[in-house]
Design a protein around this motif. Structure first.
Motif, mmCIF file in Angstrom:
data_model
loop_
_atom_site.group_PDB
_atom_site.id
_atom_site.type_symbol
_atom_site.label_atom_id
_atom_site.label_comp_id
_atom_site.label_asym_id
_atom_site.label_seq_id
_atom_site.Cartn_x
_atom_site.Cartn_y
_atom_site.Cartn_z
ATOM 1 N N LEU A 43 3.949 -0.787 -8.120
ATOM 2 C CA LEU A 43 5.124 0.044 -7.792
ATOM 3 C C LEU A 43 5.523 -0.133 -6.339
ATOM 4 C CD1 LEU A 43 4.327 3.360 -9.685
ATOM 5 C CD2 LEU A 43 6.289 1.871 -10.074
ATOM 6 N N ASN A 44 4.543 -0.163 -5.455
ATOM 7 C CA ASN A 44 4.850 -0.369 -4.039
ATOM 8 C C ASN A 44 5.444 -1.734 -3.789
ATOM 9 O OD1 ASN A 44 4.021 2.149 -3.177
ATOM 10 N ND2 ASN A 44 1.934 1.498 -2.747
ATOM 11 N N SER A 45 4.929 -2.759 -4.440
ATOM 12 C CA SER A 45 5.459 -4.119 -4.279
ATOM 13 C C SER A 45 6.889 -4.195 -4.789
ATOM 14 C CB SER A 45 4.581 -5.122 -5.020
ATOM 15 O OG SER A 45 3.307 -5.174 -4.458
ATOM 16 N N ALA A 46 7.153 -3.577 -5.922
ATOM 17 C CA ALA A 46 8.498 -3.591 -6.492
ATOM 18 C C ALA A 46 9.463 -2.840 -5.589
ATOM 19 C CB ALA A 46 8.501 -2.990 -7.897
ATOM 20 N N ASP A 47 8.994 -1.785 -4.971
ATOM 21 C CA ASP A 47 9.848 -0.994 -4.068
ATOM 22 C C ASP A 47 10.188 -1.781 -2.814
ATOM 23 O OD1 ASP A 47 11.261 1.358 -3.370
ATOM 24 O OD2 ASP A 47 9.630 1.910 -2.012
ATOM 25 N N TRP A 48 9.232 -2.524 -2.280
ATOM 26 C CA TRP A 48 9.462 -3.308 -1.070
ATOM 27 C C TRP A 48 10.398 -4.470 -1.325
ATOM 28 C CZ3 TRP A 48 8.456 -2.001 3.731
ATOM 29 C CH2 TRP A 48 7.479 -1.032 3.978
ATOM 30 N N GLU A 49 10.355 -5.037 -2.531
ATOM 31 C CA GLU A 49 11.169 -6.194 -2.834
ATOM 32 C C GLU A 49 12.601 -5.836 -3.200
ATOM 33 O OE1 GLU A 49 9.225 -8.622 -5.749
ATOM 34 O OE2 GLU A 49 7.359 -8.698 -4.607
ATOM 35 N N SER A 50 12.858 -4.595 -3.543
ATOM 36 C CA SER A 50 14.212 -4.238 -3.956
ATOM 37 C C SER A 50 15.105 -3.883 -2.792
ATOM 38 C CB SER A 50 14.182 -3.067 -4.921
ATOM 39 O OG SER A 50 13.667 -1.916 -4.302
ATOM 40 N N VAL A 63 -6.988 0.622 -12.998
ATOM 41 C CA VAL A 63 -5.665 0.541 -13.623
ATOM 42 C C VAL A 63 -4.650 1.365 -12.835
ATOM 43 C CG1 VAL A 63 -4.340 1.168 -15.685
ATOM 44 C CG2 VAL A 63 -6.512 -0.033 -15.919
ATOM 45 N N ALA A 64 -5.040 2.546 -12.405
ATOM 46 C CA ALA A 64 -4.134 3.381 -11.605
ATOM 47 C C ALA A 64 -3.815 2.710 -10.274
ATOM 48 C CB ALA A 64 -4.755 4.751 -11.379
ATOM 49 N N ALA A 65 -4.818 2.142 -9.615
ATOM 50 C CA ALA A 65 -4.597 1.489 -8.322
ATOM 51 C C ALA A 65 -3.682 0.276 -8.461
ATOM 52 C CB ALA A 65 -5.940 1.081 -7.721
ATOM 53 N N VAL A 66 -3.892 -0.508 -9.508
ATOM 54 C CA VAL A 66 -3.053 -1.685 -9.728
ATOM 55 C C VAL A 66 -1.610 -1.274 -10.004
ATOM 56 C CG1 VAL A 66 -2.640 -3.554 -11.395
ATOM 57 C CG2 VAL A 66 -4.899 -3.211 -10.435
ATOM 58 N N THR A 67 -1.432 -0.219 -10.778
ATOM 59 C CA THR A 67 -0.089 0.255 -11.084
ATOM 60 C C THR A 67 0.622 0.742 -9.820
ATOM 61 O OG1 THR A 67 -0.832 0.885 -13.291
ATOM 62 C CG2 THR A 67 1.236 1.838 -12.529
ATOM 63 N N VAL A 68 -0.080 1.487 -8.991
ATOM 64 C CA VAL A 68 0.510 1.967 -7.732
ATOM 65 C C VAL A 68 0.857 0.792 -6.827
ATOM 66 C CG1 VAL A 68 0.019 3.249 -5.617
ATOM 67 C CG2 VAL A 68 -0.531 4.250 -7.836
ATOM 68 N N LYS A 69 -0.027 -0.182 -6.740
ATOM 69 C CA LYS A 69 0.231 -1.372 -5.924
ATOM 70 C C LYS A 69 1.462 -2.114 -6.433
ATOM 71 C CE LYS A 69 -0.912 -4.686 -3.016
ATOM 72 N NZ LYS A 69 -0.608 -4.578 -1.617
#
Length: 101
Positions: free
Chosen positions: A94-101, A86-92
């Motif tokens: 967050l990283n995806s959302a950061d790259w797309e913004s 769950v922690a790894a998926v959440t971090v992933k």
């Protein structure tokens, strides 16, 4: 940004859903076996399962039989793995959302 995070999170959960459901199934099945061995009520067994799996461990219910204790270890390890996933998926996400913004 928040919308991007939740979209990425849903995408990640969709990918690992078979793993998550397998881990939760192992936890629940172990809890049901403990219910049978210990003679607890079913709500007590499921409560014990999730308190142990979330590594909270209040100690209000403790298994007395060796086989139940071994299954408790299985539940605890499954809970640790579940928390890590769950922690790894959440971090992933967050990283995806950061790259797309």
């Amino acid at each position: 940004m928040r919308r991007l995070f939740f979209v990425a999170l849903a995408r990640q959960i969709g990918v690992i859903w078979p793993i998550l459901s397998g881990i939760v199934s192992v936890m629940i099945l172990s809890g049901l076996v403990i219910w049978h061995i210990e003679g607890w009520r079913i709500d007590e067994a499921l409560y014990f399962t999730f308190v142990t799996g979330l590594t909270i461990g209040y100690g209000d219910l403790t298994p007395k039989h060796v086989s139940s204790r071994i299954l408790s270890l299985v539940i605890g390890f499954a809970g640790i793995v579940l928390t890590g996933i769950v922690a790894a998926v959440t971090v992933k996400a967050l990283n995806s959302a950061d790259w797309e913004s």
